[in-house]
Design a protein around this motif. Structure first.
Motif, mmCIF file in Angstrom:
data_model
loop_
_atom_site.group_PDB
_atom_site.id
_atom_site.type_symbol
_atom_site.label_atom_id
_atom_site.label_comp_id
_atom_site.label_asym_id
_atom_site.label_seq_id
_atom_site.Cartn_x
_atom_site.Cartn_y
_atom_site.Cartn_z
ATOM 1 N N UNK A 166 47.336 46.932 45.970
ATOM 2 C CA UNK A 166 47.896 46.982 44.620
ATOM 3 C C UNK A 166 46.860 46.441 43.636
ATOM 4 N N UNK A 167 46.765 47.074 42.464
ATOM 5 C CA UNK A 167 45.723 46.727 41.494
ATOM 6 C C UNK A 167 46.342 46.229 40.186
ATOM 7 N N UNK A 168 45.686 45.235 39.601
ATOM 8 C CA UNK A 168 46.031 44.720 38.284
ATOM 9 C C UNK A 168 44.899 45.008 37.312
ATOM 10 N N UNK A 169 45.201 45.749 36.242
ATOM 11 C CA UNK A 169 44.258 45.875 35.124
ATOM 12 C C UNK A 169 44.961 45.556 33.809
ATOM 13 N N UNK A 170 46.112 44.900 33.896
ATOM 14 C CA UNK A 170 46.926 44.606 32.717
ATOM 15 C C UNK A 170 46.735 43.186 32.217
ATOM 16 N N UNK A 171 46.704 42.226 33.142
ATOM 17 C CA UNK A 171 46.529 40.824 32.749
ATOM 18 C C UNK A 171 45.299 40.247 33.430
ATOM 19 N N UNK A 220 43.483 36.864 35.267
ATOM 20 C CA UNK A 220 43.967 35.977 36.320
ATOM 21 C C UNK A 220 44.693 34.756 35.759
ATOM 22 N N UNK A 221 44.646 34.597 34.422
ATOM 23 C CA UNK A 221 45.416 33.533 33.771
ATOM 24 C C UNK A 221 46.795 34.001 33.326
ATOM 25 N N UNK A 222 47.110 35.276 33.599
ATOM 26 C CA UNK A 222 48.423 35.814 33.265
ATOM 27 C C UNK A 222 48.549 36.365 31.868
ATOM 28 N N UNK A 223 47.494 36.263 31.056
ATOM 29 C CA UNK A 223 47.532 36.750 29.675
ATOM 30 C C UNK A 223 47.165 38.235 29.638
ATOM 31 N N UNK A 224 47.919 39.003 28.863
ATOM 32 C CA UNK A 224 47.639 40.431 28.728
ATOM 33 C C UNK A 224 46.241 40.627 28.157
ATOM 34 N N UNK A 243 48.267 38.222 46.317
ATOM 35 C CA UNK A 243 49.241 38.950 45.505
ATOM 36 C C UNK A 243 48.695 39.018 44.085
ATOM 37 N N UNK A 244 48.647 40.199 43.503
ATOM 38 C CA UNK A 244 48.127 40.337 42.143
ATOM 39 C C UNK A 244 49.076 39.677 41.147
ATOM 40 N N UNK A 245 48.510 39.167 40.063
ATOM 41 C CA UNK A 245 49.329 38.528 39.029
ATOM 42 C C UNK A 245 50.292 39.520 38.402
ATOM 43 N N UNK A 246 49.782 40.691 38.055
ATOM 44 C CA UNK A 246 50.599 41.778 37.504
ATOM 45 C C UNK A 246 50.233 43.054 38.233
ATOM 46 N N UNK A 286 57.021 43.238 35.672
ATOM 47 C CA UNK A 286 57.257 42.618 34.374
ATOM 48 C C UNK A 286 56.215 41.521 34.161
ATOM 49 N N UNK A 287 56.005 41.178 32.901
ATOM 50 C CA UNK A 287 55.092 40.084 32.550
ATOM 51 C C UNK A 287 55.915 39.009 31.859
ATOM 52 N N UNK A 288 55.769 37.790 32.308
ATOM 53 C CA UNK A 288 56.556 36.697 31.745
ATOM 54 C C UNK A 288 55.708 35.830 30.819
ATOM 55 N N UNK A 289 56.396 35.094 29.968
ATOM 56 C CA UNK A 289 55.753 34.220 28.995
ATOM 57 C C UNK A 289 54.966 33.133 29.710
#
Length: 513
Positions: free
Chosen positions: A382-387, A389-393, A427-430, A507-510
């Motif tokens: 699974x790939x993350x290109x949205x956020x 590694x700090x969870x920020x978009x 596990x990817x953050x997003x 989903x992305x959380x605050x």
């Protein structure tokens, strides 16, 4: 509840509504009914042309709660979104949803509008800069909708969401609304993401800084879709619209990744006459293209087409006879713009033609090989290109999920460790792109093949390339960086990540401050 990828997705999200859960990249095949088109009668006595924004805005049916759209071909040089939204804000309208194909740092003025509840919703395939940070910190009233490029076309073509007024940056237009992106001081090239807005919005306003005599000699979007033409001094800053040239990485680690990738493609069986190819505009990806260029010339191979966002480097390959055609949804540099204007086989296409999963066949379905990047990739590919590694978009899918699903060979290229951070996670953050559509990870420390691709595992059994499992790459990286600290989030959902078929993949959380 958890979806099939193990992500916690509620059945209902405040400000978003009922959730359609992701069930696999091939689960939605029924197609959709295309939204009705609204016609409007224009007589020979009517003029579409305006030279004053205030006068035009007085004519438009502005209201609280409306959806206004913008395309992103002017990228970080865009003036149009800011110009229009400042006028809407000045007039006191509230609860506006912005459907921008992408949002860049130059749109930072939206942050104050989000805080003042002028802007309460955002749809985008990519968001970066202050707006992304503000969303991550919970400043947008409703969750942002992060879709794919093809998904955006699907949303509006199906009528799932309606655009009330589309404000389209038009590098060149005549007084009747015949538009192209290849001429004028603000030329940006192909206008692939603007087609959806032009064809489906209730009202379409073309905003240009280069008005030419009717008829415009080059037309990509035609007069039958345009209600008004507004002439302004400047629609953008050319320095932010395109770069002079896109650059191949000079980083030795990146060059090693590119070399391994090119060798893998050569051995994969996909490098042959008629091959189709796409790469993103990043430094490592362009270095892969450079390596493939040499191999194709040595082997006297000619590909079918290259596609996506086109760079000057891909144009050079076309000019040297390595591809018969180019399919272009956006131009990344000056050479690509010049080629789109001059070469008949440099074909501009809409975002729907490019990547919509619910039309009668997107170009991505004809791709053999695509080279993509990643912020993170986990041991299930699974790939993350949205956020970050700090969870920020800090980005979004764009065409990432679309091309991964459509191509025969999807390759992720990345340094294994960068700035003391491992690209491979447990596990990817997003989750942006599901692992079932990703085939290969290439790093400087080795190449991992998705276990789902038993054919490739068998083919590379005797290869001298450094084939490893993704778990082995994870262990190497972890030994270099140590275990990452978990990011702390609050319960509030600030963004919803939709897959290309409209199902919710994550989903992305605050961010907890």
């Amino acid at each position: 509840m958890k979806n099939i990828l193990g992500r916690d997705i509620p059945e209902f999200i405040d400000g978003y509504g009922e959730v359609k859960q992701y069930e696999g990249y091939l689960s939605k095949k029924d197609g959709l009914i295309k939204k009705d088109f609204k016609f409007k009668t224009i007589t020979r006595e009517d003029s579409k042309l305006y030279r004053d924004l205030n006068e035009l805005m007085d004519r438009l049916p502005l209201r609280d709660g409306m959806v206004v759209s913008f395309h992103h071909h002017l990228r970080n040089g865009d003036f149009v979104l800011n110009m229009v939204m400042e006028e809407i804000a000045k007039r006191g309208y509230k609860d506006i949803t912005i459907a921008a194909s992408s949002i860049f740092p130059c749109h930072k003025g939206l942050v104050k509008m989000m805080e003042d509840k002028i802007v309460t919703g955002i749809y985008a395939a990519y968001i970066s800069g202050p707006v992304a940070e503000a969303i991550s910190n919970g400043k947008l009233s409703k969750p942002a909708i992060m879709h794919t490029h093809g998904g955006r076309a699907r949303i509006f073509e199906s009528g799932e969401r309606n655009i009330d007024i589309a404000f389209m940056a038009a590098p060149t237009s005549d007084e009747y609304g015949n538009i192209n992106g290849v001429d004028g001081k603000s030329a940006c090239g192909a206008l692939g993401y603007a087609h959806t807005d032009a064809e489906l919005a209730d009202i379409v306003v073309a905003i240009t800084d280069n008005l030419v005599e009717f008829p415009n000699s080059t037309i990509e979007i035609n007069q039958t879709n345009v209600d008004y033409v507004l002439v302004v001094d400047a629609i953008g800053d050319p320095k932010g619209i395109v770069s002079g040239t896109t650059q191949i990485t000079k980083n030795p680690i990146g060059l090693k990744v590119a070399d391994l990738t090119a060798k893998f493609i050569e051995e994969s069986g996909y490098l042959k006459n008629g091959m189709s190819f796409q790469t993103v505009a990043g430094g490592i990806s362009l270095a892969v293209a450079a390596q493939l260029k040499n191999i194709m010339k040595q082997k006297e191979l000619c590909g079918s087409f290259a596609s996506g966002g086109i760079t000057g480097y891909i144009v050079d390959m076309y000019k040297e006879g390595l591809f018969k055609a180019l399919f272009d949804v956006q131009c990344f540099d000056l050479e690509a713009i010049k080629s789109a204007k001059e070469n008949s086989a440099h074909i501009t296409m809409s975002a729907s033609m490019y990547a919509n999963a619910n039309n009668k066949g997107a170009v991505v379905n004809k791709l053999d090989v695509v080279i993509l990047g990643a912020t993170e990739i986990d041991t299930n590919f699974n790939v993350n290109v949205t956020t970050g590694s700090n969870g920020v978009i800090m980005g979004g899918s764009g065409g990432h999920s679309d091309t991964a699903a459509g191509s025969k060979l999807c390759i992720i290229v990345s340094q294994l460790v960068n700035s003391r951070l491992s690209v491979v996670k447990d596990k990817v953050t997003t989750l942006t792109t599901p692992g079932e559509t990703v085939d290969i990870l290439v790093t400087e420390r080795g190449i991992a093949i998705n276990p789902l691709r038993k054919d490739l595992i068998e083919r590379f059994k005797e290869s001298k390339l450094p084939i490893k499992t993704i778990e082995e790459l994870r262990a190497i990286a972890k030994a270099m960086t140590g275990q990452e600290n978990d990011i702390e989030f609050e319960d509030e959902i600030v963004a919803v990540v939709e897959y290309r078929d409209g199902t919710v993949i994550d989903t992305i959380k605050k961010i907890k401050n």
